[in-house]
Design a protein around this motif. Structure first.
Motif, PDB file in Angstrom:
ATOM      1  N   THR A  95       8.695  -1.876  25.255  1.00 16.66           N
ATOM      2  CA  THR A  95       7.714  -2.083  26.319  1.00 16.66           C
ATOM      3  C   THR A  95       6.660  -3.094  25.882  1.00 16.66           C
ATOM      4  OG1 THR A  95       6.352  -0.192  25.600  1.00 16.66           O
ATOM      5  CG2 THR A  95       8.046   0.223  27.284  1.00 16.66           C
ATOM      6  N   GLN A  96       6.427  -3.213  24.572  1.00 16.46           N
ATOM      7  CA  GLN A  96       5.466  -4.214  24.090  1.00 16.46           C
ATOM      8  C   GLN A  96       5.922  -5.623  24.453  1.00 16.46           C
ATOM      9  OE1 GLN A  96       2.697  -2.287  23.477  1.00 16.46           O
ATOM     10  NE2 GLN A  96       2.256  -3.496  21.658  1.00 16.46           N
ATOM     11  N   ILE A  97       7.194  -5.895  24.245  1.00 17.07           N
ATOM     12  CA  ILE A  97       7.728  -7.223  24.560  1.00 17.07           C
ATOM     13  C   ILE A  97       7.573  -7.522  26.040  1.00 17.07           C
ATOM     14  CG2 ILE A  97       9.840  -8.618  24.642  1.00 17.07           C
ATOM     15  CD1 ILE A  97      10.756  -7.104  22.110  1.00 17.07           C
ATOM     16  N   LEU A  98       7.927  -6.573  26.891  1.00 23.29           N
ATOM     17  CA  LEU A  98       7.827  -6.773  28.335  1.00 23.29           C
ATOM     18  C   LEU A  98       6.378  -6.948  28.778  1.00 23.29           C
ATOM     19  CD1 LEU A  98      10.418  -4.136  29.613  1.00 23.29           C
ATOM     20  CD2 LEU A  98      10.731  -6.601  29.396  1.00 23.29           C
ATOM     21  N   ALA A  99       5.474  -6.193  28.161  1.00 24.99           N
ATOM     22  CA  ALA A  99       4.067  -6.291  28.533  1.00 24.99           C
ATOM     23  C   ALA A  99       3.481  -7.642  28.131  1.00 24.99           C
ATOM     24  CB  ALA A  99       3.276  -5.153  27.888  1.00 24.99           C
ATOM     25  N   HIS A 100       3.868  -8.152  26.979  1.00 21.30           N
ATOM     26  CA  HIS A 100       3.411  -9.482  26.567  1.00 21.30           C
ATOM     27  C   HIS A 100       3.887 -10.540  27.562  1.00 21.30           C
ATOM     28  CE1 HIS A 100       1.369  -9.038  22.707  1.00 21.30           C
ATOM     29  NE2 HIS A 100       2.259  -8.125  22.360  1.00 21.30           N
ATOM     30  N   GLN A 101       5.121 -10.433  27.975  1.00 21.55           N
ATOM     31  CA  GLN A 101       5.662 -11.399  28.942  1.00 21.55           C
ATOM     32  C   GLN A 101       4.900 -11.329  30.257  1.00 21.55           C
ATOM     33  OE1 GLN A 101       9.771 -10.193  29.088  1.00 21.55           O
ATOM     34  NE2 GLN A 101      10.345 -11.304  27.229  1.00 21.55           N
ATOM     35  N   TRP A 102       4.640 -10.118  30.713  1.00 25.69           N
ATOM     36  CA  TRP A 102       3.935  -9.916  31.986  1.00 25.69           C
ATOM     37  C   TRP A 102       2.494 -10.400  31.886  1.00 25.69           C
ATOM     38  CZ3 TRP A 102       3.285  -4.475  34.682  1.00 25.69           C
ATOM     39  CH2 TRP A 102       3.012  -4.672  36.044  1.00 25.69           C
ATOM     40  N   ALA A 103       1.841 -10.110  30.749  1.00 29.16           N
ATOM     41  CA  ALA A 103       0.454 -10.544  30.560  1.00 29.16           C
ATOM     42  C   ALA A 103       0.353 -12.066  30.564  1.00 29.16           C
ATOM     43  CB  ALA A 103      -0.093  -9.978  29.249  1.00 29.16           C
ATOM     44  N   ARG A 104       1.288 -12.737  29.889  1.00 28.17           N
ATOM     45  CA  ARG A 104       1.270 -14.208  29.869  1.00 28.17           C
ATOM     46  C   ARG A 104       1.514 -14.779  31.264  1.00 28.17           C
ATOM     47  NH1 ARG A 104       4.052 -13.415  24.889  1.00 28.17           N
ATOM     48  NH2 ARG A 104       6.069 -13.790  25.895  1.00 28.17           N
ATOM     49  N   ALA A 105       2.226 -14.028  32.102  1.00 29.38           N
ATOM     50  CA  ALA A 105       2.496 -14.478  33.471  1.00 29.38           C
ATOM     51  C   ALA A 105       1.339 -14.164  34.423  1.00 29.38           C
ATOM     52  CB  ALA A 105       3.780 -13.832  33.985  1.00 29.38           C
ATOM     53  N   GLY A 106       0.267 -13.522  33.894  1.00 31.68           N
ATOM     54  CA  GLY A 106      -0.917 -13.289  34.712  1.00 31.68           C
ATOM     55  C   GLY A 106      -1.105 -11.882  35.229  1.00 31.68           C
ATOM     56  N   ALA A 107      -0.435 -10.898  34.644  1.00 32.44           N
ATOM     57  CA  ALA A 107      -0.587  -9.508  35.108  1.00 32.44           C
ATOM     58  C   ALA A 107      -2.052  -9.092  35.068  1.00 32.44           C
ATOM     59  CB  ALA A 107       0.230  -8.567  34.236  1.00 32.44           C
ATOM     60  N   PRO A 108      -2.533  -8.405  36.093  1.00 32.54           N
ATOM     61  CA  PRO A 108      -3.940  -7.982  36.100  1.00 32.54           C
ATOM     62  C   PRO A 108      -4.207  -6.881  35.083  1.00 32.54           C
ATOM     63  CG  PRO A 108      -2.780  -7.066  37.997  1.00 32.54           C
ATOM     64  CD  PRO A 108      -1.834  -8.027  37.340  1.00 32.54           C
ATOM     65  N   GLU A 109      -5.470  -6.750  34.712  1.00 34.34           N
ATOM     66  CA  GLU A 109      -5.864  -5.699  33.781  1.00 34.34           C
ATOM     67  C   GLU A 109      -5.486  -4.330  34.351  1.00 34.34           C
ATOM     68  OE1 GLU A 109      -9.421  -5.155  30.845  1.00 34.34           O
ATOM     69  OE2 GLU A 109     -10.149  -4.909  32.899  1.00 34.34           O
ATOM     70  N   GLY A 110      -4.987  -3.463  33.479  1.00 32.12           N
ATOM     71  CA  GLY A 110      -4.568  -2.135  33.903  1.00 32.12           C
ATOM     72  C   GLY A 110      -3.103  -2.033  34.246  1.00 32.12           C
ATOM     73  N   SER A 111      -2.386  -3.168  34.214  1.00 32.78           N
ATOM     74  CA  SER A 111      -0.944  -3.144  34.493  1.00 32.78           C
ATOM     75  C   SER A 111      -0.228  -2.384  33.392  1.00 32.78           C
ATOM     76  CB  SER A 111      -0.402  -4.569  34.601  1.00 32.78           C
ATOM     77  OG  SER A 111      -0.997  -5.259  35.679  1.00 32.78           O
ATOM     78  N   LEU A 112       0.809  -1.635  33.779  1.00 32.35           N
ATOM     79  CA  LEU A 112       1.472  -0.718  32.856  1.00 32.35           C
ATOM     80  C   LEU A 112       2.979  -0.945  32.865  1.00 32.35           C
ATOM     81  CD1 LEU A 112       1.057   1.854  31.031  1.00 32.35           C
ATOM     82  CD2 LEU A 112       1.481   3.209  33.094  1.00 32.35           C
ATOM     83  N   VAL A 113       3.570  -1.021  31.667  1.00 33.49           N
ATOM     84  CA  VAL A 113       5.019  -1.111  31.512  1.00 33.49           C
ATOM     85  C   VAL A 113       5.513   0.206  30.931  1.00 33.49           C
ATOM     86  CG1 VAL A 113       6.940  -2.280  30.379  1.00 33.49           C
ATOM     87  CG2 VAL A 113       4.952  -3.602  31.146  1.00 33.49           C
ATOM     88  N   ILE A 114       6.536   0.789  31.558  1.00 31.85           N
ATOM     89  CA  ILE A 114       7.093   2.070  31.116  1.00 31.85           C
ATOM     90  C   ILE A 114       8.605   1.950  30.992  1.00 31.85           C
ATOM     91  CG2 ILE A 114       7.334   4.534  31.648  1.00 31.85           C
ATOM     92  CD1 ILE A 114       4.869   4.287  33.390  1.00 31.85           C
ATOM     93  N   ALA A 115       9.168   2.546  29.964  1.00 24.83           N
ATOM     94  CA  ALA A 115      10.621   2.631  29.817  1.00 24.83           C
ATOM     95  C   ALA A 115      11.015   4.082  29.586  1.00 24.83           C
ATOM     96  CB  ALA A 115      11.105   1.761  28.665  1.00 24.83           C
ATOM     97  N   ASP A 116      12.158   4.466  30.102  1.00 21.12           N
ATOM     98  CA  ASP A 116      12.668   5.813  29.844  1.00 21.12           C
ATOM     99  C   ASP A 116      13.326   5.884  28.465  1.00 21.12           C
ATOM    100  OD1 ASP A 116      12.831   8.402  30.671  1.00 21.12           O
ATOM    101  OD2 ASP A 116      13.943   7.971  32.488  1.00 21.12           O
TER     102      ASP A 116
END
Length: 325
Positions: A95-116
């Motif tokens: 989820t760290q990798i996905l969150a970094h990608q999303w953050a670089r793409a402009g994800a707003p603060e508080g965005s959350l990535v979850i994996a099962d």
């Protein structure tokens, strides 16, 4: 598109779980045909939901499996910011990798990535985090704090306070914090927190706060090398817990302490951290990159480092593996 509609159907059923809803009413709320509603209800049943159907009454949700999908979490949320945007993956490398990608793409603060399930979960110091499917919480939160980069370590300690408080609220179990950010239950690790940032000189661009919480694993789920050092909420509490409810509570407590920190600074976070600490007042051995320090952990400093009294000397510990004597 089909998955989005299925999520909407489930959200309607969750919001009205005490009552029957006709297929016509659900179709009006979701904006699809009654035939499409039946198709999505069938798919939800295949995912483990029990949905009662009665002629002339409609449908009613009577059982929810323990899932961490977006609609399950957002149905429980009470936050204004954290978790309002969620990306859920059944299986992810990290989820760290996905969150970094999303953050670089402009994800707003508080965005959350979850994996099962994580195939290569990340822990501190490059260690692997054991992340089996459908048992724990594996997630990463994106923050964009307006603070100097030198204060980024505060967020790690804030996270340990927020997650500990949430688990205590949900389970009444005696969670303790091992400096800086491991959460312990009966001396065994229950949760790991990993803080990673991207910035330039004095400015933080974003922080990714990774959290791995052992929730419903049983003892025989852990590899032999982890059984002596790790445990789960289910093992210690002797019951299973709703992961979606716990995630919502973590978001609530993290948001509370984050906004408190931005308003009042580190002092209230430090006070709460020390009250939950497994180390303060205890004799410890700290193995730093430079040396081994034996002494009594006295307090947390204003920058988040650990103050250890060794003889007459007060030593500042910035990074170390720590064991209690």
């Amino acid at each position: 598109m089909g998955q989005v509609l299925r999520h909407e159907v489930l959200s309607v059923l969750l919001e009205n779980s005490a009552n029957f809803l006709s297929g016509e009413e659900i179709s009006k709320r979701v904006g699809v045909s009654r035939a499409a509603i039946w198709k999505h209800i069938k798919e939800l049943r295949n995912e483990g939901y029990e949905i009662e159907a009665k002629p002339r009454k409609g449908y009613r949700l009577i059982y929810r499996p323990d899932r961490v999908a977006t609609e399950e979490i957002q149905n429980e949320l009470s936050t204004k910011l954290f978790g309002q945007q969620i990306r859920y993956e059944p299986v992810a490398k990290s989820t760290q990798i996905l969150a970094h990608q999303w953050a670089r793409a402009g994800a707003p603060e508080g965005s959350l990535v979850i994996a099962d399930e994580q195939q290569a979960g990340k822990g501190r110091l490059g260690r692997v985090w054991y992340s089996p499917p459908k048992t724990g919480i594996w997630m990463s939160l994106i923050l964009r704090p307006p603070i100097p980069i030198q204060q980024a370590s505060h967020l790690t300690l804030l996270a340990s306070v927020g997650v500990s408080s949430a688990i205590i609220n949900q389970t009444n179990l005696p969670i303790k914090i091992k400096w800086p950010n491991d959460l312990l239950l009966q001396g065994k690790k229950i949760c790991g927190i990993l803080t990673e940032l991207r910035g330039d000189q004095d400015k933080i661009e974003y922080i990714v706060l990774g959290m791995g919480i052992n929730v419903n694993q049983q003892s025989d789920h852990f590899p032999s090398e982890l059984k002596e050092v790790a445990t789960s909420l289910a093992v210690q509490g002797k019951q299973s817990y709703s992961r979606a409810s716990l995630i919502a509570e973590v978001m609530k407590e993290l948001e509370y302490y984050y906004l408190l920190y931005l308003e009042q600074g580190f002092e209230p976070i430090r006070n709460r951290w020390e009250s939950l600490s497994d180390l303060i007042g205890k004799k410890i051995t700290a193995k730093t990159p430079q040396a081994k320090v034996v002494g009594v952990a006295e307090s947390l400093s204003s920058d988040g480092s650990l103050m250890v009294r060794s003889g007459k000397e007060l030593i500042t510990i910035y990074s170390a593996d720590i064991d209690k004597e």
